[in-house]
Design a protein around this motif. Structure first.
Motif, PDB file in Angstrom:
ATOM      1  N   LEU A  26       3.229   7.011  -9.225  1.00  0.00           N
ATOM      2  CA  LEU A  26       3.329   7.021 -10.687  1.00  0.00           C
ATOM      3  C   LEU A  26       4.048   5.764 -11.188  1.00  0.00           C
ATOM      4  N   ALA A  27       5.035   5.311 -10.419  1.00  0.00           N
ATOM      5  CA  ALA A  27       5.722   4.067 -10.786  1.00  0.00           C
ATOM      6  C   ALA A  27       4.761   2.882 -10.710  1.00  0.00           C
ATOM      7  N   LEU A  28       3.879   2.889  -9.716  1.00  0.00           N
ATOM      8  CA  LEU A  28       2.868   1.834  -9.618  1.00  0.00           C
ATOM      9  C   LEU A  28       1.868   1.943 -10.768  1.00  0.00           C
ATOM     10  N   LEU A  29       1.497   3.169 -11.135  1.00  0.00           N
ATOM     11  CA  LEU A  29       0.580   3.378 -12.252  1.00  0.00           C
ATOM     12  C   LEU A  29       1.187   2.826 -13.542  1.00  0.00           C
ATOM     13  N   LYS A  30       2.494   2.983 -13.686  1.00  0.00           N
ATOM     14  CA  LYS A  30       3.197   2.444 -14.851  1.00  0.00           C
ATOM     15  C   LYS A  30       3.054   0.922 -14.919  1.00  0.00           C
ATOM     16  N   GLU A  31       3.068   0.264 -13.770  1.00  0.00           N
ATOM     17  CA  GLU A  31       2.920  -1.197 -13.729  1.00  0.00           C
ATOM     18  C   GLU A  31       1.497  -1.626 -14.107  1.00  0.00           C
ATOM     19  N   GLU A  87     -10.367   1.174 -10.509  1.00  0.00           N
ATOM     20  CA  GLU A  87     -11.179   0.774  -9.352  1.00  0.00           C
ATOM     21  C   GLU A  87     -11.235  -0.729  -9.162  1.00  0.00           C
ATOM     22  N   ASP A  88     -10.631  -1.481 -10.072  1.00  0.00           N
ATOM     23  CA  ASP A  88     -10.632  -2.945  -9.986  1.00  0.00           C
ATOM     24  C   ASP A  88      -9.646  -3.390  -8.896  1.00  0.00           C
ATOM     25  N   LYS A  89     -10.150  -3.475  -7.690  1.00  0.00           N
ATOM     26  CA  LYS A  89      -9.314  -3.760  -6.520  1.00  0.00           C
ATOM     27  C   LYS A  89      -8.571  -5.082  -6.644  1.00  0.00           C
ATOM     28  N   LYS A  90      -9.262  -6.115  -7.106  1.00  0.00           N
ATOM     29  CA  LYS A  90      -8.631  -7.433  -7.197  1.00  0.00           C
ATOM     30  C   LYS A  90      -7.458  -7.417  -8.178  1.00  0.00           C
ATOM     31  N   ARG A  91      -7.654  -6.766  -9.324  1.00  0.00           N
ATOM     32  CA  ARG A  91      -6.584  -6.750 -10.323  1.00  0.00           C
ATOM     33  C   ARG A  91      -5.410  -5.904  -9.840  1.00  0.00           C
ATOM     34  N   VAL A  92      -5.666  -4.779  -9.216  1.00  0.00           N
ATOM     35  CA  VAL A  92      -4.585  -3.949  -8.671  1.00  0.00           C
ATOM     36  C   VAL A  92      -3.803  -4.738  -7.626  1.00  0.00           C
ATOM     37  N   PHE A 149       7.961   0.850  -0.592  1.00  0.00           N
ATOM     38  CA  PHE A 149       6.640   1.454  -0.776  1.00  0.00           C
ATOM     39  C   PHE A 149       5.590   0.369  -1.046  1.00  0.00           C
ATOM     40  N   LEU A 150       5.900  -0.568  -1.938  1.00  0.00           N
ATOM     41  CA  LEU A 150       4.962  -1.644  -2.252  1.00  0.00           C
ATOM     42  C   LEU A 150       4.756  -2.570  -1.060  1.00  0.00           C
ATOM     43  N   GLU A 151       5.835  -2.849  -0.331  1.00  0.00           N
ATOM     44  CA  GLU A 151       5.739  -3.738   0.821  1.00  0.00           C
ATOM     45  C   GLU A 151       4.843  -3.149   1.919  1.00  0.00           C
ATOM     46  N   ASP A 152       4.770  -1.812   1.974  1.00  0.00           N
ATOM     47  CA  ASP A 152       3.986  -1.157   3.020  1.00  0.00           C
ATOM     48  C   ASP A 152       2.498  -1.051   2.678  1.00  0.00           C
ATOM     49  N   ILE A 153       2.141  -1.387   1.447  1.00  0.00           N
ATOM     50  CA  ILE A 153       0.730  -1.297   1.051  1.00  0.00           C
ATOM     51  C   ILE A 153      -0.027  -2.547   1.499  1.00  0.00           C
ATOM     52  N   ASP A 154      -1.035  -2.345   2.313  1.00  0.00           N
ATOM     53  CA  ASP A 154      -2.001  -3.401   2.651  1.00  0.00           C
ATOM     54  C   ASP A 154      -3.243  -3.094   1.828  1.00  0.00           C
ATOM     55  N   ILE A 155      -3.397  -3.771   0.704  1.00  0.00           N
ATOM     56  CA  ILE A 155      -4.415  -3.388  -0.265  1.00  0.00           C
ATOM     57  C   ILE A 155      -5.823  -3.437   0.317  1.00  0.00           C
ATOM     58  N   GLU A 156      -6.059  -4.352   1.266  1.00  0.00           N
ATOM     59  CA  GLU A 156      -7.391  -4.452   1.862  1.00  0.00           C
ATOM     60  C   GLU A 156      -7.725  -3.201   2.676  1.00  0.00           C
ATOM     61  N   LYS A 157      -6.736  -2.693   3.387  1.00  0.00           N
ATOM     62  CA  LYS A 157      -6.958  -1.505   4.223  1.00  0.00           C
ATOM     63  C   LYS A 157      -6.733  -0.200   3.454  1.00  0.00           C
ATOM     64  N   ASP A 158      -5.806  -0.248   2.510  1.00  0.00           N
ATOM     65  CA  ASP A 158      -5.336   0.996   1.893  1.00  0.00           C
ATOM     66  C   ASP A 158      -5.885   1.253   0.499  1.00  0.00           C
ATOM     67  N   PHE A 159      -6.802   0.403   0.007  1.00  0.00           N
ATOM     68  CA  PHE A 159      -7.170   0.528  -1.402  1.00  0.00           C
ATOM     69  C   PHE A 159      -7.783   1.881  -1.742  1.00  0.00           C
ATOM     70  N   ARG A 188      -7.172   4.778  -0.512  1.00  0.00           N
ATOM     71  CA  ARG A 188      -6.086   5.764  -0.627  1.00  0.00           C
ATOM     72  C   ARG A 188      -5.296   5.537  -1.908  1.00  0.00           C
ATOM     73  N   VAL A 189      -4.988   4.268  -2.208  1.00  0.00           N
ATOM     74  CA  VAL A 189      -4.231   3.942  -3.418  1.00  0.00           C
ATOM     75  C   VAL A 189      -5.007   4.370  -4.659  1.00  0.00           C
ATOM     76  N   TYR A 190      -6.284   4.026  -4.688  1.00  0.00           N
ATOM     77  CA  TYR A 190      -7.124   4.375  -5.845  1.00  0.00           C
ATOM     78  C   TYR A 190      -7.216   5.890  -6.018  1.00  0.00           C
ATOM     79  N   GLU A 191      -7.400   6.584  -4.925  1.00  0.00           N
ATOM     80  CA  GLU A 191      -7.516   8.048  -4.985  1.00  0.00           C
ATOM     81  C   GLU A 191      -6.242   8.673  -5.562  1.00  0.00           C
TER      82      GLU A 191
END
Length: 453
Positions: A57-62, A136-141, A189-199, A201-204
């Motif tokens: 939710l904190a990430l959603l706020k960003e 769903e905009d992976k690049k912008r996220v 939490f942010l440091e542990d996100i690998d957006i290429e691998k985890d997107f 899960r993050v999007y869901e």
């Protein structure tokens, strides 16, 4: 002291409601003269969220407001907001509830500042952002996460708050919430996100929480304006109510689990921020207004002389709250263990405290000045919202004011047992120089680098 009013001024608010899309939406109105500006706050309860969900939710706020919607690009959205308002922002916050100093409700809020007559635009834009953002905009996220991580140095530049929040998170659910949504836990939490691998899960998770949170059944509106502004506050609310999810938010309150960690966080900084924390309510003591006066004495006498003047730090401060939370923290400090030793001496300082009438009066005036600080219309209105959640009683606030105004040397000395139990909790956290923290690592259960990369 005789020149200071003894009558406490209570925050004012009115509980109302507005019907929209077949729903009765609760409204809190702070009737304040605002010179034609309406401060509107859309509050969505997130008590259901567990620790992992709070971080999402904190990430959603960003993300909200900084990503394309189905109607316009985020650049056009930003221009639209700037042309039509004084800002639309997204925050996650905690409110003390029901006259219970250790109980809190957590909220995801949309804060807006508009001129009277812009209400329809506001509901339209909030509806668009909350229901049409392209998560769903992976690049912008990915870019937004990178931007937030790039600003991680704020945890060091505001190291006193980082250390105090982390130390408090060991026993306080309010401060654990703050750590999860804006502190060290959120950064990890942010440091542990690998957006290429985890997107996926993050999007869901972001999509699921957006639908659960932004429901018309989960909405409370707070407005700060006079009666003239209130008449048109809800022009266009049907647009928002109709667009929000119709499903109820989970009818449960998630339990946050605290854990005593006592950590030292190493950085490349040349200075340290050293915090001690404890809670006196947990040991059977009650809050008293005398603590406000003692805070002034610590900040300008004991802590100032020992940590700032003799110790060489840039600053120091103390906090005491109705919840029983109490903390001491240094700012840009060349010491670690020595500062902790000074904190341990606070009990003896209170036990042996002596001061003349002039010194006591100066400290009382210092405490009252914090209580009677002039407020902007928005801040005055926010006090009303806090009063609504906390159900603060006139007798409690009046008692606190009388205790402040009547504080004597003996009252300060009587705080010694309370301070003793605060320090007996032995909660410590420091953020600072790698070599200095390593030198005093016996103070901590764990020493680690603040940043993983």
């Amino acid at each position: 002291r005789d020149d200071i009013s003894r009558e406490v001024k209570m925050p004012e608010y009115e509980e109302k409601s507005i019907k929209a899309s077949g729903k009765e939406i609760p409204v809190i109105h702070s009737n304040v003269f605002t010179a034609g500006i309406n401060y509107v706050k859309f509050i969505f309860n997130i008590d259901f969220a567990n620790e992992e969900e709070l971080k999402y939710l904190a990430l959603l706020k960003e993300i909200l407001g900084y990503i394309d919607t189905k109607k316009q690009s985020y650049a056009a959205l930003s221009t639209n907001v700037n042309l039509n308002s004084g800002g639309v922002g997204y925050v996650i916050e905690a409110f003390a509830t029901d006259a219970n100093p250790i109980d809190f409700t957590f909220a995801f809020s949309v804060n807006a500042k508009i001129l009277y007559g812009k209400e329809s635009w506001l509901y339209s834009i909030v509806s668009e952002v909350l229901t049409m953002s392209k998560l769903e905009d992976k690049k912008r996220v990915k870019d937004i996460i990178a931007e937030v991580k790039a600003g991680k140095d704020r945890l060091v530049s505001s190291g006193h708050m980082t250390a105090l929040t982390r130390a408090g998170s060991y026993i306080s659910k309010e401060l654990l919430f703050n750590d999860l949504t804006k502190g060290i836990a959120y950064l990890n939490f942010l440091e542990d996100i690998d957006i290429e691998k985890d997107f996926d899960r993050v999007y869901e998770n972001l999509s699921r929480l957006l639908k659960i949170t932004f429901s018309a059944d989960n909405l409370l509106i707070h407005t700060i304006c006079d009666d003239k502004g209130y008449k048109h506050t809800f022009d266009g609310i049907e647009d928002l109510a109709n667009s929000l999810e119709k499903s109820d938010a989970p009818d449960k309150k998630s339990s946050l689990t605290t854990e005593i960690k006592n950590e030292g966080f190493e950085t490349s900084s040349m200075v340290n921020y050293v915090a001690r924390f404890g809670n006196f309510v947990n040991h059977g003591f009650k809050y008293t207004g005398v603590l406000r006066v003692f805070k002034v004495l610590l900040s300008y006498d004991y802590l100032w002389n020992n940590i700032r003047v003799k110790g060489g730090a840039y600053g120091c401060s103390a906090v005491f709250s109705r919840s029983g939370n109490a903390g001491f923290v240094s700012y840009r400090d060349p010491n670690v263990a020595n500062t902790n030793k000074i904190y341990e001496g606070i009990v003896d300082y209170a036990k042996n405290f002596t001061a003349g009438d002039r010194e006591m009066t100066k400290s009382v005036i210092g405490a009252i000045s914090e209580m009677d600080i002039p407020l902007t219309p928005s801040r005055e209105g926010m006090k009303g919202l806090s009063a609504y959640y906390s159900k603060v009683r006139h007798e409690d606030m009046q008692k606190e004011r009388e205790e402040v105004l009547n504080t004597s040397e003996a009252d300060i000395r009587s705080l010694a047992p309370l301070l003793e139990v605060v320090l007996s909790d032995k909660l410590i956290c420091a953020v600072g120089n790698e070599d200095l923290i390593e030198k005093d690592k016996k103070l901590f259960k764990e020493v680690k680098h603040l940043f993983k990369d």
